[in-house]
Design a protein around this motif. Structure first.
Motif, PDB file in Angstrom:
ATOM      1  N   GLN B  40      -2.969  41.640  59.460  1.00  0.00           N
ATOM      2  CA  GLN B  40      -1.978  41.477  58.526  1.00  0.00           C
ATOM      3  C   GLN B  40      -0.992  40.120  58.734  1.00  0.00           C
ATOM      4  O   GLN B  40       0.125  40.118  58.832  1.00  0.00           O
ATOM      5  N   PHE B 138       0.703  49.188  51.159  1.00  0.00           N
ATOM      6  CA  PHE B 138      -0.730  48.544  51.851  1.00  0.00           C
ATOM      7  C   PHE B 138      -1.130  47.481  50.962  1.00  0.00           C
ATOM      8  O   PHE B 138      -1.370  46.470  51.205  1.00  0.00           O
ATOM      9  N   ASN B 142      -1.086  43.553  51.620  1.00  0.00           N
ATOM     10  CA  ASN B 142      -2.285  42.843  51.837  1.00  0.00           C
ATOM     11  C   ASN B 142      -3.005  41.880  50.764  1.00  0.00           C
ATOM     12  O   ASN B 142      -4.032  41.543  50.748  1.00  0.00           O
TER      13      ASN B 142
END
Lengths: 197, 181
Positions: B40, B138, B142
């Motif tokens: 990440q 998420f 991302n």
């Protein structure tokens, strides 16, 4: 490259002349840009409205510019014979507009060699700006992770959303727009009949 | 369209080899994406990586398996100038420019790539809608990594299509000269 429905008219305006087609492309992109702004503004409150601009681009791609099927100014890009219509369609056409039966012949819907080469070239030309736009989107996304102090994060995210919309719209419409922009003036059917007589 | 017959020690003479190279490349890109998603972390150095990896097969770069896409438009009387080399274009440079058949192959590859890209974007759009509903955190975290993967895909797709579809060259034995009477 233009469609063999051969009316060559959009909203009743003849499109044989290149200038007319260029005006159509410019006006269409202005309308799409306005819809993009509207979508970006509206989606802040109503998230379900994300797709407005995309639906508009798909409609333009299918019904105005063409290249996706039977409709629009440009012949379908996949060079396949269109699916045959059911016999009832011919029957109805025979009753309602018998003069349209010869025009409905689908033989002219396929692209010849010159048109295929023009189609491929337009896609090559369209690919370059598209790559740049997606690259800019990546730049903005990376920027959003480390936002500068002088620019709020929300502004970057909104810009990223608009850029993604623009990239999607260009993906759908750009090759057809390039063909319409570059294709030279066409012979008008009325003009050619007059010249023959 | 292909300017090298070997790449990183791998022979590229047959379509099977070239296709294996393309599949390996995308598998590698998926692995790198996996690492990015795991760590990440994304930095501005990623842009250099993007151009390098996206142009891994050439096309958009001068070095690579696929010839650069830049065009050569012949000028009037070009053939004579070419022979005399008055315009400063050296034979080795000219050999890297695309001829008419290669220009057609390039345009055709972009058409196929464009069609693949359209379907990919449709799937990506569906994935975004799905992801934003079920795992928004998420997805937002991302999004640069996923966009990076998309940009790599966009940049490398035409070259991959060329490598995938280029036919096998004729064996040398078929290119024998036939004496004329």
């Amino acid at each position: 490259m233009t469609s063999a429905s051969l009316t060559l008219k959009t909203f009743g305006i003849p499109m044989q002349r290149r200038a007319a087609r260029r005006r159509l492309v410019v006006v269409t992109y202005i309308v799409l840009a306005a819809i993009c702004c509207f979508t970006a503004w509206f989606a802040r409150t109503y998230t379900w409205s994300y797709g407005f601009a995309l639906y508009a681009a798909v409609a333009v791609g299918i019904f105005v510019f063409g290249g996706q099927g039977r409709f629009g100014l440009i012949k379908a890009f996949p060079n396949k014979q269109p699916r045959p219509e059911p016999p009832i369609v011919d029957l109805v056409r025979l009753h309602l507009a018998p003069e349209s039966i010869p025009a409905a012949d689908s033989a002219g819907l396929k692209n010849d060699e010159r048109e295929l080469s023009r189609r491929d070239r337009a896609h090559y030309l369209a690919f370059q700006p598209l790559s740049v736009v997606w690259f800019l989107a990546l730049l903005l996304a990376a920027w959003a992770l480390h936002p500068p102090s002088w620019l709020p994060l929300n502004a970057i995210l909104s810009l990223l959303f608009v850029l993604a919309l623009v990239a999607s719209i260009l993906t759908i419409t750009l090759p057809a727009a390039i063909i319409l922009w570059n294709e030279p003036d066409m012979e008008s059917p009325t003009f050619s009949e007059g010249a023959r007589s | 369209m292909i300017q090298k017959t070997t790449f990183l020690g791998i022979s590229l003479r047959t379509p099977a080899h070239r296709r294996a190279l393309v599949l390996t490349y995308y598998a590698l890109m998926l692995a790198i994406l996996g690492v990015f998603l795991w760590k990440q972390r994304i930095t501005f150095g990623i842009f250099i990586q993007t151009v390098t990896l996206g142009g891994f097969f050439g096309g958009i770069r001068s070095e690579g398996v696929v010839k650069p896409y830049s065009e050569h438009t012949p000028e009037p009387g070009d053939s004579q100038i070419q022979q005399l080399n008055l315009n400063g274009v050296f034979p080795q440079q000219r050999a890297r420019l695309l001829d008419e058949r290669e220009l057609q192959a390039r345009d055709r590859a972009h058409y196929i790539a464009y069609r693949i890209l359209r379907w990919t974007l449709c799937c990506a759009g569906a994935a975004i809608v799905f992801g934003m509903n079920f795992a928004p955190t998420f997805f937002l975290k991302n999004s640069p990594n996923l966009l990076w993967a998309l940009v790599i895909f966009v940049l490398s797709l035409p070259q991959s299509v060329i490598l995938w579809t280029e036919p096998e060259p004729l064996p040398d034995s078929t290119l024998t000269l036939v004496p004329t009477t």
